[in-house]
Design a protein around this motif. Structure first.
Motif, PDB file in Angstrom:
ATOM      1  N   ASN A  86      -3.696 -21.546 -17.672  1.00  0.00           N
ATOM      2  CA  ASN A  86      -4.956 -21.179 -17.015  1.00  0.00           C
ATOM      3  C   ASN A  86      -5.541 -19.870 -17.526  1.00  0.00           C
ATOM      4  O   ASN A  86      -5.885 -18.975 -16.756  1.00  0.00           O
ATOM      5  CB  ASN A  86      -4.757 -21.123 -15.492  1.00  0.00           C
ATOM      6  CG  ASN A  86      -4.263 -22.443 -14.946  1.00  0.00           C
ATOM      7  OD1 ASN A  86      -4.782 -23.491 -15.297  1.00  0.00           O
ATOM      8  ND2 ASN A  86      -3.238 -22.383 -14.117  1.00  0.00           N
ATOM      9  N   HIS A  87      -5.621 -19.757 -18.843  1.00  0.00           N
ATOM     10  CA  HIS A  87      -6.203 -18.591 -19.524  1.00  0.00           C
ATOM     11  C   HIS A  87      -5.373 -17.324 -19.363  1.00  0.00           C
ATOM     12  O   HIS A  87      -5.900 -16.215 -19.565  1.00  0.00           O
ATOM     13  CB  HIS A  87      -7.641 -18.316 -19.057  1.00  0.00           C
ATOM     14  CG  HIS A  87      -8.643 -19.281 -19.596  1.00  0.00           C
ATOM     15  ND1 HIS A  87      -9.838 -18.878 -20.136  1.00  0.00           N
ATOM     16  CD2 HIS A  87      -8.637 -20.622 -19.678  1.00  0.00           C
ATOM     17  CE1 HIS A  87     -10.528 -19.940 -20.513  1.00  0.00           C
ATOM     18  NE2 HIS A  87      -9.804 -21.004 -20.247  1.00  0.00           N
ATOM     19  N   GLY A  88      -4.107 -17.434 -19.022  1.00  0.00           N
ATOM     20  CA  GLY A  88      -3.289 -16.238 -18.865  1.00  0.00           C
ATOM     21  C   GLY A  88      -1.845 -16.501 -19.206  1.00  0.00           C
ATOM     22  O   GLY A  88      -1.445 -17.615 -19.529  1.00  0.00           O
ATOM     23  N   THR A  89      -1.056 -15.443 -19.124  1.00  0.00           N
ATOM     24  CA  THR A  89       0.375 -15.569 -19.371  1.00  0.00           C
ATOM     25  C   THR A  89       1.044 -16.226 -18.166  1.00  0.00           C
ATOM     26  O   THR A  89       0.406 -16.452 -17.132  1.00  0.00           O
ATOM     27  CB  THR A  89       0.991 -14.183 -19.678  1.00  0.00           C
ATOM     28  OG1 THR A  89       2.317 -14.372 -20.180  1.00  0.00           O
ATOM     29  CG2 THR A  89       1.035 -13.295 -18.453  1.00  0.00           C
ATOM     30  N   SER A  90       2.313 -16.500 -18.281  1.00  0.00           N
ATOM     31  CA  SER A  90       3.033 -17.130 -17.168  1.00  0.00           C
ATOM     32  C   SER A  90       3.232 -16.134 -16.031  1.00  0.00           C
ATOM     33  O   SER A  90       3.413 -14.927 -16.254  1.00  0.00           O
ATOM     34  CB  SER A  90       4.393 -17.657 -17.649  1.00  0.00           C
ATOM     35  OG  SER A  90       5.290 -16.590 -17.871  1.00  0.00           O
ATOM     36  N   GLY A  91       3.222 -16.634 -14.824  1.00  0.00           N
ATOM     37  CA  GLY A  91       3.510 -15.795 -13.663  1.00  0.00           C
ATOM     38  C   GLY A  91       4.898 -15.193 -13.742  1.00  0.00           C
ATOM     39  O   GLY A  91       5.123 -14.053 -13.315  1.00  0.00           O
ATOM     40  N   ALA A  92       5.840 -15.946 -14.309  1.00  0.00           N
ATOM     41  CA  ALA A  92       7.217 -15.454 -14.418  1.00  0.00           C
ATOM     42  C   ALA A  92       7.293 -14.231 -15.329  1.00  0.00           C
ATOM     43  O   ALA A  92       8.008 -13.261 -15.025  1.00  0.00           O
ATOM     44  CB  ALA A  92       8.133 -16.566 -14.931  1.00  0.00           C
ATOM     45  N   LEU A  93       6.560 -14.251 -16.436  1.00  0.00           N
ATOM     46  CA  LEU A  93       6.575 -13.100 -17.343  1.00  0.00           C
ATOM     47  C   LEU A  93       5.874 -11.913 -16.702  1.00  0.00           C
ATOM     48  O   LEU A  93       6.368 -10.781 -16.764  1.00  0.00           O
ATOM     49  CB  LEU A  93       5.933 -13.445 -18.685  1.00  0.00           C
ATOM     50  CG  LEU A  93       5.871 -12.311 -19.706  1.00  0.00           C
ATOM     51  CD1 LEU A  93       7.249 -11.699 -19.963  1.00  0.00           C
ATOM     52  CD2 LEU A  93       5.253 -12.811 -21.014  1.00  0.00           C
TER      53      LEU A  93
END
Length: 194
Positions: A86-93
């Motif tokens: 969704n246009h971003g990095t992973s929530g986990a990172l």
């Protein structure tokens, strides 16, 4: 010797990032100008940020935070392998980054992104986050497409044209990581004097 972590920034089951991170690690391990270690954030079992004190204070109360901090502190620089969701990095990172502060400071980072648009928007987001963490980011990056570098969007088969950008990015991360050591040494000296 300069130590660089290749940080696998996805914890998703069946993640494509594991093959990408191994590819980066294998290429990096053939070099003799730095030591490399593959660091999988999934192995640290970090819940959503649960420290009561801001990380800039360095007062970690949880065992998982202290273990993560000790690992991150070992390195002079990082290569972040990130998916684009969704246009971003992973929530986990993002969560793993948010846990710490001082352990990231005055180090260098490069990026390998993957996704439908090559992970470029995730990397753009990470560059903003890195500046707040006082991590110097290098210009060169690797952008892998789910359409051309993955068979059936899941089996990683990188095109050979990525080899040179990967080598350039690693050159820059190593060089900047070595240069940032002097900044960290100066800060340590200043703390000792105060």
């Amino acid at each position: 010797m300069t130590k660089i972590a290749i940080v696998l920034g996805s914890t998703r089951p069946g993640r494509n990032g594991e093959a990408v991170a191994r590819w980066v690690y294998e290429a990096a391990s053939r070099r003799e100008d730095a030591q490399f270690e593959l660091v999988d954030i999934g192995e640290f079992d970090l819940p959503l940020l649960d420290e009561p004190v801001p990380p800039s204070m360095g007062q970690y109360s949880k065992d998982h935070t202290r273990r993560w901090a000790a690992k991150v502190a070992e390195f002079d620089g990082y290569v972040f392998v990130t998916p684009e969701y969704n246009h971003g990095t992973s929530g986990a990172l993002k969560n793993a980054l948010d846990y710490l502060y001082g352990e990231w400071n005055n180090k260098a980072a490069g990026f390998v992104g993957y996704g439908s648009a090559g992970g470029t928007r995730a990397v753009e987001q990470l560059r903003l986050i890195m500046s707040e963490l006082q991590i110097a980011t290098v210009r060169a990056q690797v952008s892998l497409s789910l359409f051309t570098d993955f068979e059936n969007f899941s089996t990683f088969k990188p095109s050979s044209h990525h080899d040179q950008p990967l080598a350039t990015m690693l050159d820059q991360v190593i060089s900047w990581s070595q240069a940032m050591k002097s900044t960290r040494n100066l800060e340590s000296l200043e703390q000792y004097r105060s």
